[in-house]
Write an enzyme that holds these catalytic residues in place. Structure first.
Site, PDB file in Angstrom:
ATOM      1  CB  VAL A 170      -0.934  -0.001   1.226  1.00  0.00           C
ATOM      2  CG1 VAL A 170      -1.721   1.304   1.305  1.00  0.00           C
ATOM      3  CG2 VAL A 170      -1.871  -1.197   1.165  1.00  0.00           C
ATOM      4  NE  ARG A 295      11.732  -7.061  26.592  1.00  0.00           N
ATOM      5  CZ  ARG A 295      10.972  -7.520  25.645  1.00  0.00           C
ATOM      6  NH1 ARG A 295      10.576  -6.730  24.662  1.00  0.00           N
ATOM      7  NH2 ARG A 295      10.574  -8.766  25.634  1.00  0.00           N
ATOM      8  CG  HIS A 398      13.009  -6.024  20.591  1.00  0.00           C
ATOM      9  ND1 HIS A 398      13.007  -7.086  19.727  1.00  0.00           N
ATOM     10  CD2 HIS A 398      12.098  -6.314  21.554  1.00  0.00           C
ATOM     11  CE1 HIS A 398      12.133  -7.980  20.152  1.00  0.00           C
ATOM     12  NE2 HIS A 398      11.562  -7.536  21.242  1.00  0.00           N
TER      13      HIS A 398
HETATM   14  C1  LIG Z   1      12.476 -10.990  17.525  1.00  0.00           C
HETATM   15  C2  LIG Z   1      11.201 -10.489  18.148  1.00  0.00           C
HETATM   16  C3  LIG Z   1      10.657 -11.154  19.240  1.00  0.00           C
HETATM   17  C4  LIG Z   1       9.491 -10.682  19.857  1.00  0.00           C
HETATM   18  N1  LIG Z   1       8.931 -11.379  20.906  1.00  0.00           N
HETATM   19  C5  LIG Z   1       7.760 -10.947  21.442  1.00  0.00           C
HETATM   20  C6  LIG Z   1       7.093 -11.691  22.457  1.00  0.00           C
HETATM   21  O1  LIG Z   1       7.507 -12.786  22.841  1.00  0.00           O
HETATM   22  N2  LIG Z   1       5.957 -11.191  22.983  1.00  0.00           N
HETATM   23  C7  LIG Z   1       5.431  -9.993  22.578  1.00  0.00           C
HETATM   24  O2  LIG Z   1       4.413  -9.573  23.109  1.00  0.00           O
HETATM   25  N3  LIG Z   1       6.010  -9.299  21.581  1.00  0.00           N
HETATM   26  C8  LIG Z   1       7.147  -9.751  20.991  1.00  0.00           C
HETATM   27  N4  LIG Z   1       7.720  -9.049  19.982  1.00  0.00           N
HETATM   28  C9  LIG Z   1       7.004  -7.898  19.434  1.00  0.00           C
HETATM   29  C10 LIG Z   1       5.849  -8.384  18.576  1.00  0.00           C
HETATM   30  O3  LIG Z   1       6.216  -9.557  17.895  1.00  0.00           O
HETATM   31  C11 LIG Z   1       5.453  -7.345  17.545  1.00  0.00           C
HETATM   32  O4  LIG Z   1       5.406  -6.080  18.104  1.00  0.00           O
HETATM   33  C12 LIG Z   1       4.061  -7.681  16.997  1.00  0.00           C
HETATM   34  O5  LIG Z   1       4.057  -8.999  16.524  1.00  0.00           O
HETATM   35  C13 LIG Z   1       3.675  -6.726  15.900  1.00  0.00           C
HETATM   36  O6  LIG Z   1       2.521  -7.228  15.284  1.00  0.00           O
HETATM   37  P1  LIG Z   1       1.760  -6.349  14.219  1.00  0.00           P
HETATM   38  O7  LIG Z   1       0.677  -7.196  13.673  1.00  0.00           O
HETATM   39  O8  LIG Z   1       1.427  -5.039  14.778  1.00  0.00           O
HETATM   40  O9  LIG Z   1       2.875  -6.068  13.098  1.00  0.00           O
HETATM   41  P2  LIG Z   1       3.725  -7.105  12.242  1.00  0.00           P
HETATM   42  O10 LIG Z   1       3.606  -8.474  12.750  1.00  0.00           O
HETATM   43  O11 LIG Z   1       5.079  -6.537  12.099  1.00  0.00           O
HETATM   44  O12 LIG Z   1       2.963  -7.086  10.838  1.00  0.00           O
HETATM   45  C14 LIG Z   1       2.916  -5.925  10.051  1.00  0.00           C
HETATM   46  C15 LIG Z   1       2.919  -6.350   8.595  1.00  0.00           C
HETATM   47  O13 LIG Z   1       2.599  -5.227   7.773  1.00  0.00           O
HETATM   48  C16 LIG Z   1       3.369  -5.325   6.587  1.00  0.00           C
HETATM   49  N5  LIG Z   1       3.448  -4.022   5.932  1.00  0.00           N
HETATM   50  C17 LIG Z   1       4.209  -2.957   6.299  1.00  0.00           C
HETATM   51  N6  LIG Z   1       4.026  -1.939   5.431  1.00  0.00           N
HETATM   52  C18 LIG Z   1       3.131  -2.365   4.509  1.00  0.00           C
HETATM   53  C19 LIG Z   1       2.572  -1.775   3.342  1.00  0.00           C
HETATM   54  N7  LIG Z   1       2.910  -0.526   2.946  1.00  0.00           N
HETATM   55  N8  LIG Z   1       1.693  -2.490   2.608  1.00  0.00           N
HETATM   56  C20 LIG Z   1       1.367  -3.774   2.964  1.00  0.00           C
HETATM   57  N9  LIG Z   1       1.900  -4.387   4.044  1.00  0.00           N
HETATM   58  C21 LIG Z   1       2.756  -3.692   4.806  1.00  0.00           C
HETATM   59  C22 LIG Z   1       4.703  -5.819   7.116  1.00  0.00           C
HETATM   60  O14 LIG Z   1       5.516  -6.348   6.082  1.00  0.00           O
HETATM   61  C23 LIG Z   1       4.276  -6.850   8.136  1.00  0.00           C
HETATM   62  O15 LIG Z   1       4.161  -8.132   7.577  1.00  0.00           O
HETATM   63  C24 LIG Z   1       8.875  -9.510  19.358  1.00  0.00           C
HETATM   64  C25 LIG Z   1       9.417  -8.844  18.258  1.00  0.00           C
HETATM   65  C26 LIG Z   1      10.561  -9.328  17.635  1.00  0.00           C
HETATM   66  C27 LIG Z   1      11.120  -8.591  16.445  1.00  0.00           C
END
Ligand SMILES: Cc1cc2nc3c(=O)[nH]c(=O)nc-3n(C[C@H](O)[C@H](O)[C@H](O)COP(=O)(O)OP(=O)(O)OC[C@H]3O[C@@H](n4cnc5c(N)ncnc54)[C@H](O)[C@@H]3O)c2cc1C
Length: 465
Positions: A170, A295, A398
């Site tokens: 997007v 953290r 992170h």
């Molecule tokens: C290594 C790691 C370990 C973690 N462990 C934990 C844990 O144990 N417990 C916890 O609570 N949290 C944890 N976190 C944090 C947590 O995983 C994330 O904050 C959370 O999963 C984010 O979810 P979300 O759906 O908001 O975004 P995301 O899962 O990041 O999904 C967003 C999606 O949007 C897509 N996107 C971006 N821009 C666009 C666009 N312009 N058009 C279309 N698609 C797009 C991205 O590619 C991505 O796939 C961890 C994070 C990391 C990096």
């Protein structure tokens, strides 16, 4: 053994011009929002720019926090919304958005139930830094939560026949003359065009992999490695900003204390390893911090050592409770010693110092009294069962606590605090919930709680139109 599941994204030939709801992002927030909207009778679509689905959610390791759950009771943990709220607020330096935090702490248990209703069982628990209770829910297999959750949510997306397009980015939000959101423009890289919708949910994640944005908001973090997937580039934040959305806490970036980064990649060593009993030692083999402090504080203690990081030390008993270690070991991140002498010699430590440190720690566990650093959690097992393990860690970028301002209904707010009509946001893309420090396990909880809420609120919005 669970049956093998392979998800095939929807073919681009099936892309329609209009959907009830466009969800941007295939992480936990986006998929939960789409499933919830679908169950309320709407026709959502999920657009994902990367070929790999699941965003940062895929990488989550430790678990999902919630208080007053039946799972906790089964483990004899009596908890309360109030303690969950208070500890999250304390961990966030008192800077959390309390409207969001209240909704969050009171709806996490429902989110666990909602997942269970969708055959996504998180019936084991552990603890993360800054929490006083075992409230970090995780799969029965003790596997890392992220891959499990993404697979299981994709299974639900497939079951509900919700279209999910990969490799479709997007690039713009479209509005009518009154500023109401009417859809998006999206591109495959070769072809681009408009898609219309009655509402758009931004679930595009944070900006932990966008060096330019990190440098803009946190120049001191320039060049630091990140645990985030390459697509975590803050696109959604910029899309919302283009419509006048308010951004909050953009300089609040979480640096995670335990990241293995001796290879070209950075691998987060999940907090559950400490939650299950690991300690941290400096290059002499001495402890130097309460390993389960927040953290922010653990990172500061490692930085103060000025020794290019520190070492996690644990044993087989702890490894059995933190299955993610199997993965870390499979890619060569783990030192293994048949004895503490053996481990010390591999790490170049004085063996007597390391043995004394572990012996003192084991006494602290037996007495449930860490007089050296005041640790009170993650003390359910000592470090006594060979083999012994070490992982070299150092802090890395992170999580981005800052992002789009929303109210508890997930409506995106403009600078005047007014809702931008037809625009909703959930997950890491949102700012404010975590204050100046996110507690481990609170983000996955946020994605499911506010993902559901976004799905519910677009239903209301569309029906009231
Ligand atoms: C290594 C790691 C370990 C973690 N462990 C934990 C844990 O144990 N417990 C916890 O609570 N949290 C944890 N976190 C944090 C947590 O995983 C994330 O904050 C959370 O999963 C984010 O979810 P979300 O759906 O908001 O975004 P995301 O899962 O990041 O999904 C967003 C999606 O949007 C897509 N996107 C971006 N821009 C666009 C666009 N312009 N058009 C279309 N698609 C797009 C991205 O590619 C991505 O796939 C961890 C994070 C990391 C990096």
């Amino acid at each position: 053994m669970a049956e093998k599941f392979h998800f095939q994204p929807t073919s681009l030939t099936k892309l329609r011009k209009h959907y009830d709801v466009i969800v941007i992002g295939s992480g936990a927030a986006g998929m939960t929002a789409a499933i919830q909207a679908h169950e309320l009778g709407l026709k959502p679509v999920i657009l994902e720019k990367m070929d790999k689905l699941g965003g940062n959610t895929n990488r989550a390791s430790s678990g999902m926090n919630a208080a007053e759950t039946n799972v906790q009771l089964k483990h004899h943990v009596v908890d309360s919304f109030q303690e969950f709220y208070d500890e999250t607020l304390k961990g966030g330096g008192g800077q959390n958005n309390t409207e969001l935090l209240k909704y969050f702490s009171e709806h996490a248990a429902l989110a666990i139930d909602w997942l269970a209703d969708h055959d996504i069982q998180l019936d084991e628990i552990t603890i993360t830094g800054g929490m006083s209770k075992m409230r970090t829910h995780r799969p029965h297999s003790l596997a890392a939560i992220g891959g499990f959750l993404v697979t299981e949510l994709l299974r639900q997306v497939q079951k509900a026949h919700i279209p999910l397009f990969a490799g479709l980015k997007v690039t713009e939000l479209t509005t009518d003359e009154e500023g109401k959101v009417t859809g998006v423009r999206a591109t495959t890289g070769k072809q681009s065009g408009p898609l219309t919708a009655d509402a758009v949910i931004l679930a595009a994640g944070g900006f932990g992999a966008n060096q330019d944005m990190l440098t803009k908001y946190r120049p001191d973090l320039k060049g630091m490695k990140t645990t985030n997937q390459p697509g975590a580039t803050g696109d959604g934040i910029k899309l919302a900003q283009s419509l006048g959305a308010k951004l909050v806490d953009m300089d609040q970036v979480q640096v995670h204390p335990t990241v293995q980064q001796d290879t070209p990649h950075a691998y987060l060593i999940g907090e559950a390893v400490r939650g299950e009993g690991a300690i941290l030692v400096n290059k002499h083999g001495d402890r130097f911090v309460n390993e389960l402090d927040t953290r922010k504080n653990v990172t500061a203690a490692i930085d103060e050592l000025n020794e290019n990081g520190a070492y996690l030390i644990f044993d087989q008993g702890i490894r059995d409770r933190a299955k993610a270690v199997e993965f870390y070991d499979s890619i060569g991140l783990v030192h293994t010693g048949q004895s503490l002498d053996d481990l010390a010699s591999q790490l170049g430590f004085d063996a007597e110092t390391l043995k004394q440190t572990v012996s003192d720690w084991n006494t602290a566990v037996a007495d449930q009294n860490d007089s050296a650093f005041g640790r009170t959690t993650g003390m359910d097992r000592d470090i006594s069962t060979a083999p012994f393990f070490a992982i070299h860690i150092a802090p890395a970028v992170h999580y981005t606590m800052g992002g789009i301002a929303i109210n508890h209904k997930t409506e995106v707010l403009n600078e005047d605090g007014q809702a931008i009509k037809g625009l909703y946001a959930a997950g890491e893309i949102v700012g404010g919930l975590h204050g100046n420090n996110r507690i481990g396990g609170n983000s996955i909880a946020e994605t499911v709680i506010f993902g559901r809420q976004a799905g519910e609120q677009v239903f209301n919005y569309i029906n009231e139109k």
